[in-house]
Enzyme design. Structure first.
Site, PDB file in Angstrom:
ATOM      1  CG  ASN A   9      -1.709   1.278   1.279  1.00  0.00           C
ATOM      2  OD1 ASN A   9      -1.690   2.098   0.310  1.00  0.00           O
ATOM      3  ND2 ASN A   9      -2.561   1.450   2.590  1.00  0.00           N
ATOM      4  CD1 TRP A  10       3.953   1.242  -2.507  1.00  0.00           C
ATOM      5  CD2 TRP A  10       3.822   2.175  -4.558  1.00  0.00           C
ATOM      6  NE1 TRP A  10       4.781   0.620  -3.348  1.00  0.00           N
ATOM      7  CE2 TRP A  10       4.740   1.005  -4.630  1.00  0.00           C
ATOM      8  CE3 TRP A  10       3.426   2.961  -5.701  1.00  0.00           C
ATOM      9  CZ2 TRP A  10       5.199   0.743  -5.943  1.00  0.00           C
ATOM     10  CZ3 TRP A  10       3.963   2.373  -6.889  1.00  0.00           C
ATOM     11  CH2 TRP A  10       5.065   1.500  -7.118  1.00  0.00           C
ATOM     12  CG  HIS A  96      -5.689   2.079   5.118  1.00  0.00           C
ATOM     13  ND1 HIS A  96      -5.304   3.116   5.910  1.00  0.00           N
ATOM     14  CD2 HIS A  96      -4.625   1.185   4.945  1.00  0.00           C
ATOM     15  CE1 HIS A  96      -4.114   2.847   6.625  1.00  0.00           C
ATOM     16  NE2 HIS A  96      -3.729   1.493   5.851  1.00  0.00           N
ATOM     17  CD  GLU A  98      -2.661   5.529   6.768  1.00  0.00           C
ATOM     18  OE1 GLU A  98      -2.874   5.787   5.520  1.00  0.00           O
ATOM     19  OE2 GLU A  98      -1.604   5.188   7.377  1.00  0.00           O
ATOM     20  CD  GLU A 165      -3.549  -2.335   7.291  1.00  0.00           C
ATOM     21  OE1 GLU A 165      -2.469  -2.714   6.733  1.00  0.00           O
ATOM     22  OE2 GLU A 165      -3.962  -1.240   7.083  1.00  0.00           O
ATOM     23  N   GLY A 171       2.887   2.117  10.806  1.00  0.00           N
ATOM     24  CA  GLY A 171       3.729   3.099  10.678  1.00  0.00           C
ATOM     25  C   GLY A 171       4.398   3.654  12.186  1.00  0.00           C
ATOM     26  CB  SER A 204       5.179  -2.066  11.943  1.00  0.00           C
ATOM     27  OG  SER A 204       4.826  -0.882  12.191  1.00  0.00           O
ATOM     28  N   GLY A 225       2.837  -1.410   4.390  1.00  0.00           N
ATOM     29  CA  GLY A 225       2.853   0.462   3.814  1.00  0.00           C
ATOM     30  C   GLY A 225       4.522   0.626   3.845  1.00  0.00           C
ATOM     31  N   GLY A 226       4.950   1.175   4.581  1.00  0.00           N
ATOM     32  CA  GLY A 226       6.445   1.715   4.398  1.00  0.00           C
ATOM     33  C   GLY A 226       7.395   1.014   3.780  1.00  0.00           C
TER      34      GLY A 226
END
Ligand code: 13P
Length: 241
Positions: A9-10, A96, A98, A165, A171, A204, A225-226
Protein backbone atom coordinates in the site's frame (compact mmCIF):
# COMPACT_ATOMS: atom_id res chain seq x y z
CA UNK A 1 -6.60 -23.85 -0.19
CA UNK A 2 -6.62 -20.19 0.78
CA UNK A 3 -4.86 -17.73 -1.52
CA UNK A 4 -1.74 -15.91 -0.27
CA UNK A 5 -1.82 -12.20 -1.07
CA UNK A 6 1.14 -9.89 -0.44
CA UNK A 7 0.17 -6.30 -1.15
CA UNK A 8 2.07 -3.03 -1.02
CA UNK A 9 0.00 0.00 0.00
CA UNK A 10 1.93 2.99 -1.27
CA UNK A 11 -0.50 5.47 0.33
CA UNK A 12 0.23 9.01 -0.95
CA UNK A 13 3.75 8.19 -2.11
CA UNK A 14 5.29 7.93 -5.60
CA UNK A 15 4.74 9.93 -8.75
CA UNK A 16 4.37 8.09 -12.06
CA UNK A 17 8.11 8.41 -12.68
CA UNK A 18 8.94 7.10 -9.20
CA UNK A 19 6.53 4.20 -9.65
CA UNK A 20 8.27 3.09 -12.85
CA UNK A 21 11.65 3.49 -11.21
CA UNK A 22 10.42 1.19 -8.42
CA UNK A 23 9.46 -1.46 -10.98
CA UNK A 24 12.94 -1.42 -12.47
CA UNK A 25 14.42 -2.25 -9.09
CA UNK A 26 11.70 -4.69 -8.07
CA UNK A 27 10.96 -6.91 -11.07
CA UNK A 28 14.30 -8.68 -11.24
CA UNK A 29 13.86 -9.94 -7.66
CA UNK A 30 10.83 -11.97 -8.70
CA UNK A 31 12.55 -14.68 -10.74
CA UNK A 32 12.63 -17.03 -7.78
CA UNK A 33 9.30 -16.04 -6.23
CA UNK A 34 7.15 -19.15 -5.68
CA UNK A 35 3.90 -19.28 -7.70
CA UNK A 36 1.80 -19.77 -4.57
CA UNK A 37 1.46 -16.05 -3.87
CA UNK A 38 -0.35 -13.12 -5.44
CA UNK A 39 1.72 -9.93 -5.60
CA UNK A 40 -0.07 -6.63 -5.58
CA UNK A 41 0.84 -2.94 -5.72
CA UNK A 42 -1.82 -0.50 -4.46
CA UNK A 43 -0.67 2.80 -5.90
CA UNK A 44 -2.06 6.35 -5.95
CA UNK A 45 -4.68 6.92 -8.67
CA UNK A 46 -2.25 9.02 -10.74
CA UNK A 47 0.25 6.14 -11.09
CA UNK A 48 -2.22 3.35 -11.91
CA UNK A 49 -2.26 3.85 -15.69
CA UNK A 50 1.52 3.92 -16.07
CA UNK A 51 1.96 0.89 -13.81
CA UNK A 52 -0.70 -1.03 -15.65
CA UNK A 53 0.94 -0.44 -19.04
CA UNK A 54 4.31 -1.50 -17.72
CA UNK A 55 3.02 -4.57 -15.89
CA UNK A 56 1.00 -5.99 -18.75
CA UNK A 57 1.82 -9.70 -18.95
CA UNK A 58 3.61 -9.71 -15.59
CA UNK A 59 2.40 -11.56 -12.48
CA UNK A 60 2.10 -8.34 -10.48
CA UNK A 61 -1.48 -7.11 -10.08
CA UNK A 62 -2.54 -3.51 -9.60
CA UNK A 63 -4.72 -2.20 -6.79
CA UNK A 64 -6.27 1.19 -6.03
CA UNK A 65 -6.68 2.70 -2.58
CA UNK A 66 -10.31 3.77 -2.75
CA UNK A 67 -13.43 3.56 -4.94
CA UNK A 68 -16.70 5.50 -5.03
CA UNK A 69 -19.97 3.56 -4.94
CA UNK A 70 -21.52 5.21 -7.99
CA UNK A 71 -20.29 4.51 -11.54
CA UNK A 72 -20.37 8.21 -12.44
CA UNK A 73 -21.88 11.40 -11.04
CA UNK A 74 -21.38 14.78 -9.43
CA UNK A 75 -18.87 13.61 -6.78
CA UNK A 76 -15.92 15.98 -7.03
CA UNK A 77 -12.64 14.31 -6.18
CA UNK A 78 -13.93 10.72 -6.34
CA UNK A 79 -13.01 7.83 -8.67
CA UNK A 80 -15.41 5.11 -9.84
CA UNK A 81 -15.08 1.41 -10.51
CA UNK A 82 -15.56 1.99 -14.25
CA UNK A 83 -12.52 4.28 -14.24
CA UNK A 84 -10.41 1.79 -12.29
CA UNK A 85 -11.37 -1.13 -14.52
CA UNK A 86 -10.35 0.84 -17.61
CA UNK A 87 -6.85 1.13 -16.13
CA UNK A 88 -6.48 -2.60 -15.56
CA UNK A 89 -6.97 -2.40 -11.79
CA UNK A 90 -7.91 -5.72 -10.12
CA UNK A 91 -8.02 -4.95 -6.39
CA UNK A 92 -9.03 -1.99 -4.26
CA UNK A 93 -8.36 -1.20 -0.60
CA UNK A 94 -11.55 -0.19 1.22
CA UNK A 95 -11.95 1.22 4.73
CA UNK A 96 -8.28 1.76 5.52
CA UNK A 97 -7.97 3.26 9.02
CA UNK A 98 -6.41 6.42 7.55
CA UNK A 99 -9.58 6.96 5.51
CA UNK A 100 -11.78 6.24 8.51
CA UNK A 101 -9.71 8.54 10.72
CA UNK A 102 -8.96 11.52 8.46
CA UNK A 103 -11.66 11.43 5.77
CA UNK A 104 -14.83 10.56 7.63
CA UNK A 105 -15.18 7.05 6.22
CA UNK A 106 -17.90 5.17 8.12
CA UNK A 107 -18.95 1.52 8.18
CA UNK A 108 -21.91 2.53 5.99
CA UNK A 109 -19.74 4.08 3.25
CA UNK A 110 -17.25 1.23 3.56
CA UNK A 111 -20.10 -1.18 2.89
CA UNK A 112 -21.22 0.79 -0.18
CA UNK A 113 -17.67 0.87 -1.55
CA UNK A 114 -17.18 -2.87 -0.99
CA UNK A 115 -20.34 -3.70 -2.92
CA UNK A 116 -19.45 -1.27 -5.73
CA UNK A 117 -15.99 -2.83 -6.10
CA UNK A 118 -17.54 -6.27 -6.48
CA UNK A 119 -20.17 -5.04 -8.94
CA UNK A 120 -17.32 -3.81 -11.14
CA UNK A 121 -15.46 -7.12 -10.91
CA UNK A 122 -12.77 -5.81 -8.57
CA UNK A 123 -11.64 -7.63 -5.43
CA UNK A 124 -11.93 -5.36 -2.38
CA UNK A 125 -9.45 -5.55 0.49
CA UNK A 126 -11.43 -4.60 3.59
CA UNK A 127 -9.31 -3.17 6.42
CA UNK A 128 -10.40 -3.60 10.03
CA UNK A 129 -8.55 -2.99 13.28
CA UNK A 130 -8.64 -1.43 16.72
CA UNK A 131 -6.91 1.66 18.14
CA UNK A 132 -4.33 1.41 20.94
CA UNK A 133 -6.90 2.74 23.42
CA UNK A 134 -9.50 0.20 22.38
CA UNK A 135 -6.93 -2.57 22.79
CA UNK A 136 -5.89 -1.45 26.26
CA UNK A 137 -9.55 -1.26 27.32
CA UNK A 138 -10.01 -4.87 26.18
CA UNK A 139 -12.30 -3.87 23.31
CA UNK A 140 -10.41 -5.41 20.39
CA UNK A 141 -12.86 -8.25 19.80
CA UNK A 142 -15.96 -6.03 20.11
CA UNK A 143 -14.60 -3.36 17.76
CA UNK A 144 -13.63 -5.84 15.07
CA UNK A 145 -16.84 -7.81 15.37
CA UNK A 146 -18.85 -4.59 14.93
CA UNK A 147 -16.81 -3.50 11.91
CA UNK A 148 -17.25 -6.87 10.20
CA UNK A 149 -20.96 -7.00 10.96
CA UNK A 150 -21.63 -3.55 9.51
CA UNK A 151 -19.11 -3.56 6.66
CA UNK A 152 -20.02 -6.96 5.24
CA UNK A 153 -23.80 -6.58 4.85
CA UNK A 154 -24.68 -8.13 1.44
CA UNK A 155 -20.99 -8.38 0.49
CA UNK A 156 -19.99 -11.46 -1.54
CA UNK A 157 -17.41 -13.36 0.51
CA UNK A 158 -16.26 -15.30 -2.56
CA UNK A 159 -14.56 -12.17 -3.91
CA UNK A 160 -13.02 -10.56 -0.87
CA UNK A 161 -9.75 -10.11 1.01
CA UNK A 162 -9.66 -8.85 4.60
CA UNK A 163 -6.69 -7.10 6.23
CA UNK A 164 -6.36 -7.03 9.99
CA UNK A 165 -4.52 -3.78 10.64
CA UNK A 166 -4.28 -2.82 14.32
CA UNK A 167 -4.09 0.98 14.13
CA UNK A 168 -1.46 1.23 16.88
CA UNK A 169 0.88 -0.92 14.73
CA UNK A 170 0.60 1.16 11.55
CA UNK A 171 3.70 3.19 10.74
CA UNK A 172 4.96 2.91 14.31
CA UNK A 173 7.49 0.08 14.04
CA UNK A 174 5.44 -1.51 16.83
CA UNK A 175 4.36 -4.74 15.11
CA UNK A 176 1.62 -6.82 16.64
CA UNK A 177 3.13 -10.10 17.90
CA UNK A 178 2.68 -12.68 15.16
CA UNK A 179 0.90 -15.02 17.53
CA UNK A 180 -1.55 -12.29 18.59
CA UNK A 181 -2.22 -11.29 14.97
CA UNK A 182 -2.90 -14.97 14.30
CA UNK A 183 -5.37 -15.08 17.20
CA UNK A 184 -7.32 -12.01 16.03
CA UNK A 185 -7.35 -13.25 12.44
CA UNK A 186 -8.76 -16.56 13.60
CA UNK A 187 -11.48 -14.62 15.42
CA UNK A 188 -12.22 -12.73 12.19
CA UNK A 189 -12.40 -15.96 10.23
CA UNK A 190 -14.89 -17.40 12.71
CA UNK A 191 -17.29 -14.60 11.82
CA UNK A 192 -17.23 -15.20 8.08
CA UNK A 193 -19.59 -17.39 6.10
CA UNK A 194 -16.73 -18.29 3.74
CA UNK A 195 -13.74 -19.62 5.73
CA UNK A 196 -11.52 -19.38 2.64
CA UNK A 197 -11.43 -15.58 2.50
CA UNK A 198 -7.72 -14.63 2.53
CA UNK A 199 -6.95 -12.60 5.67
CA UNK A 200 -3.82 -10.46 5.73
CA UNK A 201 -1.95 -8.83 8.58
CA UNK A 202 -0.85 -5.20 8.23
CA UNK A 203 1.10 -2.89 10.55
CA UNK A 204 4.88 -2.40 10.49
CA UNK A 205 5.54 -5.48 8.36
CA UNK A 206 9.25 -5.51 7.49
CA UNK A 207 11.82 -7.82 5.87
CA UNK A 208 12.87 -8.80 9.41
CA UNK A 209 9.45 -9.98 10.63
CA UNK A 210 7.67 -11.27 7.51
CA UNK A 211 8.85 -14.88 7.88
CA UNK A 212 7.51 -15.16 11.41
CA UNK A 213 4.22 -13.52 10.42
CA UNK A 214 3.71 -15.80 7.43
CA UNK A 215 4.56 -18.88 9.49
CA UNK A 216 1.30 -18.38 11.41
CA UNK A 217 -1.39 -20.78 10.24
CA UNK A 218 -4.26 -18.24 10.01
CA UNK A 219 -2.33 -15.43 8.28
CA UNK A 220 -2.70 -15.49 4.49
CA UNK A 221 -0.62 -12.49 3.52
CA UNK A 222 0.44 -8.97 4.38
CA UNK A 223 -0.63 -5.43 3.61
CA UNK A 224 2.61 -3.47 3.71
CA UNK A 225 2.96 0.31 3.92
CA UNK A 226 6.41 1.85 4.46
CA UNK A 227 8.42 -1.25 3.58
CA UNK A 228 6.68 -1.57 0.20
CA UNK A 229 8.21 1.70 -1.02
CA UNK A 230 11.73 0.35 -1.36
CA UNK A 231 12.18 -2.34 -4.06
CA UNK A 232 14.60 -4.62 -2.23
CA UNK A 233 12.64 -4.47 1.05
CA UNK A 234 9.36 -5.29 -0.65
CA UNK A 235 11.05 -8.01 -2.70
CA UNK A 236 12.31 -9.64 0.51
CA UNK A 237 8.77 -9.51 1.91
CA UNK A 238 7.24 -10.98 -1.24
CA UNK A 239 9.87 -13.71 -1.19
CA UNK A 240 9.13 -14.70 2.43
CA UNK A 241 10.31 -18.17 3.37
P1 13P B 1 3.08 0.31 7.65
O1 13P B 1 3.53 -0.98 7.02
O2 13P B 1 3.86 1.50 7.18
O3 13P B 1 2.99 0.19 9.14
O4 13P B 1 1.58 0.58 7.12
C1 13P B 1 0.64 -0.44 7.22
C2 13P B 1 -0.56 -0.06 6.44
O5 13P B 1 -1.28 0.87 6.78
C3 13P B 1 -0.84 -0.81 5.21
O6 13P B 1 -2.10 -0.53 4.72
Amino acid sequence: MRKIVIAGNWKMYKTQAESLEFLQGFMNHLNETPDDREILLCAPFTALGALSKNLHGSRIKIGAQNIHWESAGAYTGEISGVMLKELGVRYVIVGHSERRQYFGETDETVNLRLKAAQQHGLTPILCVGETGDQRSQGETETVITQQLKRDLVEVDQDNLVIAYEPIWAIGTGDTCEAIEANRVISLIRNQLTNPNVPIQYGGSVKPGNIDEIMAQPEIDGALVGGASLEPSDFARIVNFQ
